[in-house]
Design an enzyme around this catalytic site. Structure first.
Site, PDB file in Angstrom:
ATOM      1  N   SER A  27     -10.787  -1.399   3.310  1.00  9.08           N
ATOM      2  CA  SER A  27     -10.586  -1.603   5.090  1.00  9.08           C
ATOM      3  C   SER A  27      -9.542  -0.209   5.055  1.00  9.08           C
ATOM      4  CB  SER A  27      -9.494  -2.450   5.154  1.00  9.08           C
ATOM      5  OG  SER A  27     -10.197  -3.929   4.608  1.00  9.08           O
ATOM      6  N   GLU A  58      -5.459   3.419   6.439  1.00  3.32           N
ATOM      7  CA  GLU A  58      -5.286   3.493   5.160  1.00  3.32           C
ATOM      8  C   GLU A  58      -5.511   4.421   4.632  1.00  3.32           C
ATOM      9  OE1 GLU A  58      -5.696  -0.291   3.273  1.00  3.32           O
ATOM     10  OE2 GLU A  58      -6.548   0.112   1.085  1.00  3.32           O
ATOM     11  N   ARG A  76       0.640  -0.978   0.310  1.00  2.00           N
ATOM     12  CA  ARG A  76       0.338   0.130   0.062  1.00  2.00           C
ATOM     13  C   ARG A  76       0.722   1.151   0.039  1.00  2.00           C
ATOM     14  NH1 ARG A  76      -2.316  -3.766  -1.441  1.00  2.00           N
ATOM     15  NH2 ARG A  76      -4.272  -4.732  -0.071  1.00  2.00           N
TER      16      ARG A  76
HETATM   17  C1  LIG Z   1     -15.869  -1.370  -0.951  1.00  3.37           C
HETATM   18  C2  LIG Z   1     -14.407  -0.522  -1.060  1.00  3.37           C
HETATM   19  C3  LIG Z   1     -13.811  -2.173  -1.237  1.00  3.37           C
HETATM   20  C4  LIG Z   1     -12.432  -1.953  -1.561  1.00  3.37           C
HETATM   21  N1  LIG Z   1     -11.432  -3.344  -1.585  1.00  3.37           N
HETATM   22  C5  LIG Z   1     -10.166  -2.386  -1.803  1.00  3.37           C
HETATM   23  C6  LIG Z   1      -9.603  -3.527  -1.985  1.00  3.37           C
HETATM   24  O1  LIG Z   1      -9.552  -4.794  -2.022  1.00  3.37           O
HETATM   25  N2  LIG Z   1      -7.813  -3.191  -2.187  1.00  3.37           N
HETATM   26  C7  LIG Z   1      -7.565  -1.644  -1.941  1.00  3.37           C
HETATM   27  O2  LIG Z   1      -6.258  -1.927  -1.837  1.00  3.37           O
HETATM   28  N3  LIG Z   1      -8.410  -0.609  -1.718  1.00  3.37           N
HETATM   29  C8  LIG Z   1      -9.448  -1.047  -1.894  1.00  3.37           C
HETATM   30  N4  LIG Z   1     -10.376   0.209  -1.674  1.00  3.37           N
HETATM   31  C9  LIG Z   1     -10.474   1.169  -1.951  1.00  3.37           C
HETATM   32  C10 LIG Z   1      -9.511   2.363  -2.786  1.00  3.37           C
HETATM   33  O3  LIG Z   1     -11.239   1.502  -3.784  1.00  3.37           O
HETATM   34  C11 LIG Z   1      -8.636   1.702  -3.081  1.00  3.37           C
HETATM   35  O4  LIG Z   1      -7.679   2.795  -2.273  1.00  3.37           O
HETATM   36  C12 LIG Z   1      -8.548   2.706  -4.784  1.00  3.37           C
HETATM   37  O5  LIG Z   1      -7.239   2.105  -5.018  1.00  3.37           O
HETATM   38  C13 LIG Z   1      -8.542   3.898  -4.314  1.00  3.37           C
HETATM   39  O6  LIG Z   1      -9.222   4.181  -5.547  1.00  3.37           O
HETATM   40  P1  LIG Z   1      -9.873   6.026  -5.652  1.00  3.37           P
HETATM   41  O7  LIG Z   1      -9.649   6.245  -7.400  1.00  3.37           O
HETATM   42  O8  LIG Z   1     -10.973   5.814  -5.243  1.00  3.37           O
HETATM   43  O9  LIG Z   1      -9.243   7.284  -4.797  1.00  3.37           O
HETATM   44  P2  LIG Z   1      -9.541   8.352  -4.065  1.00  3.37           P
HETATM   45  O10 LIG Z   1      -9.412   7.971  -2.996  1.00  3.37           O
HETATM   46  O11 LIG Z   1     -10.729   9.194  -5.662  1.00  3.37           O
HETATM   47  O12 LIG Z   1      -7.906   9.254  -3.414  1.00  3.37           O
HETATM   48  C14 LIG Z   1      -7.254   8.481  -2.937  1.00  3.37           C
HETATM   49  C15 LIG Z   1      -5.621   8.930  -2.596  1.00  3.37           C
HETATM   50  O13 LIG Z   1      -4.894   8.948  -3.910  1.00  3.37           O
HETATM   51  C16 LIG Z   1      -5.015  10.040  -4.517  1.00  3.37           C
HETATM   52  N5  LIG Z   1      -4.785  10.602  -6.141  1.00  3.37           N
HETATM   53  C17 LIG Z   1      -5.800   9.793  -6.980  1.00  3.37           C
HETATM   54  N6  LIG Z   1      -6.109   9.971  -8.118  1.00  3.37           N
HETATM   55  C18 LIG Z   1      -4.472  10.485  -8.513  1.00  3.37           C
HETATM   56  C19 LIG Z   1      -3.586  10.512  -8.688  1.00  3.37           C
HETATM   57  N7  LIG Z   1      -3.895  10.123  -9.744  1.00  3.37           N
HETATM   58  N8  LIG Z   1      -2.509  10.847  -8.637  1.00  3.37           N
HETATM   59  C20 LIG Z   1      -1.559  10.912  -8.034  1.00  3.37           C
HETATM   60  N9  LIG Z   1      -2.608  10.763  -6.749  1.00  3.37           N
HETATM   61  C21 LIG Z   1      -3.931  10.985  -7.343  1.00  3.37           C
HETATM   62  C22 LIG Z   1      -5.779  10.917  -3.817  1.00  3.37           C
HETATM   63  O14 LIG Z   1      -5.071  12.717  -4.179  1.00  3.37           O
HETATM   64  C23 LIG Z   1      -5.734  10.439  -2.216  1.00  3.37           C
HETATM   65  O15 LIG Z   1      -4.740  10.966  -1.687  1.00  3.37           O
HETATM   66  C24 LIG Z   1     -11.724  -0.420  -1.113  1.00  3.37           C
HETATM   67  C25 LIG Z   1     -13.083   0.960  -1.325  1.00  3.37           C
HETATM   68  C26 LIG Z   1     -13.925   0.362  -1.064  1.00  3.37           C
HETATM   69  C27 LIG Z   1     -15.310   1.537  -0.939  1.00  3.37           C
END
Ligand SMILES: Cc1cc2nc3c(=O)[nH]c(=O)nc-3n(C[C@H](O)[C@H](O)[C@H](O)COP(=O)(O)OP(=O)(O)OC[C@H]3O[C@@H](n4cnc5c(N)ncnc54)[C@H](O)[C@@H]3O)c2cc1C
Length: 306
Positions: free
Chosen positions: A228, A298, A179
């Site tokens: 998580s 996380e 992570r």
């Molecule tokens: C139901 C559920 C299940 C999930 N299961 C998992 C799992 O199995 N494994 C896992 O790892 N995660 C999981 N997650 C968490 C999440 O989906 C991941 O961490 C995902 O990668 C976040 O992506 P996002 O685009 O929604 O990020 P956001 O919430 O939009 O952003 C997260 C962070 O990344 C930064 N960011 C976003 N895009 C960029 C970019 N292009 N460049 C630089 N920084 C950026 C943002 O500024 C912020 O700091 C889960 C979430 C939910 C709700």
């Protein structure tokens, strides 16, 4: 409210229908809570992203990069400045079926990349099909599930740094750990190149269906959450430690430790971001009391208290 002069300048960079003011971040985050952002913009090209950030930096207006908001909690006082939303328009996916090379703009959903790759008979990203975020955030966090991680498939990453310079990195330069990556706060992932292997699409689909079923069985997918909330401590599982601390079902306001999966905090309907932050603090304290293990968050928490 963002000063009108900045809004006017933003309209010189992107069309008005890709600029929104006073935006409830509850609608843009999977936790479905939090205050309003002064402004949200939806660029569709690297040039637009560069111009927007240049303008905001020159005028010392704070900004936040957003993918799909599935790992982010926005505090109840909301966000000053501008949220740059990548998911809506900066999401192109180019697949080369012959070589297995897939080029993806940062705002593309992992599920979209996984589904299109499956249709093209390309395997390796099945693990990410059920992660609800975009590929940019997923690379920054080295997102993973079911024994797969982004680091296993990423070949190259194009990054814009705080000074607006752009670099491309190979996987071994990305500092991928659990992570974690070398992408600093302030850096923006623009494009990710992944490399997949060939496989029978039916076999790929079967694996994706199997993983999706596992998720539905184990995770509270019918309630708002950010997945998580704590990282996995070395040699253990956050959910297990939380469960053993007797916290399953523990509630603060509208925030609750999921009864289905103790690693998740869910919004039972009317949770404020303050409820979520308080429950995280309580979980951390109680797990430390019981197990002497320091849990590390996380999820990303941004914005102002009310
Ligand atoms: C139901 C559920 C299940 C999930 N299961 C998992 C799992 O199995 N494994 C896992 O790892 N995660 C999981 N997650 C968490 C999440 O989906 C991941 O961490 C995902 O990668 C976040 O992506 P996002 O685009 O929604 O990020 P956001 O919430 O939009 O952003 C997260 C962070 O990344 C930064 N960011 C976003 N895009 C960029 C970019 N292009 N460049 C630089 N920084 C950026 C943002 O500024 C912020 O700091 C889960 C979430 C939910 C709700």
């Amino acid at each position: 409210m963002l000063k009108k002069e900045y809004v006017d300048k933003l309209t010189e960079i992107l069309d008005e229908n890709r600029i929104s003011l006073d935006v409830p971040m509850a609608e843009w985050t999977s936790f479905k809570t939090g205050g309003n952002a002064e402004c949200m913009v939806f660029p569709k090209s690297e040039d637009e992203i560069t111009e927007i950030i240049k303008l905001l930096k020159e005028n010392k207006v704070p900004y936040y990069i957003f993918g799909n908001g599935t790992n982010t909690l926005v505090r109840d006082g909301g966000l000053k400045g501008v949220v740059i939303g990548l998911y809506q328009h900066f999401n192109r996916i180019d697949i080369d079926e012959e070589t297995g090379v897939v080029k993806v703009k940062a705002g593309a959903l992992l599920s979209a990349v996984a589904n299109l790759s499956c249709r093209a008979g390309l395997s390796g990203i099945e693990f990410a099909g059920g992660i609800p975020g975009c590929i940019g955030g997923a690379v920054k966090m080295n997102a993973g599930a079911y024994d797969g991680e982004m680091k296993d498939i990423v070949q190259r990453v194009k990054v814009m740094h705080e000074d607006l310079s752009i670099d491309e990195y190979n996987t071994d330069e990305m500092g991928f750990e659990y992570r974690k990556s070398n992408i600093k706060d302030g850096d923006i992932v623009l494009e990710v190149t992944i490399k997949l292997g060939k496989k029978d699409p039916n076999k790929i689909r079967a694996r994706m269906v199997e993983l999706s079923k596992k998720r539905k069985e184990k995770q509270p997918l019918n309630m708002p959450s950010a997945g998580s909330v704590f990282k996995r401590p070395k040699g253990n599982f956050a959910g297990k430690l939380i469960q053993e601390a007797g916290l399953q079902g523990y509630t603060v306001g509208g925030a609750q430790v999921s009864k289905k999966h103790a690693g998740f905090v869910v919004n039972t309907g009317k949770a404020t971001a303050a409820d979520v932050e308080q429950i995280l603090k309580d979980i951390k304290d109680k797990v430390y009391e019981k197990h002497s293990v320091e849990l590390e968050k996380e999820i990303i928490i941004i914005g102002d208290d009310e």
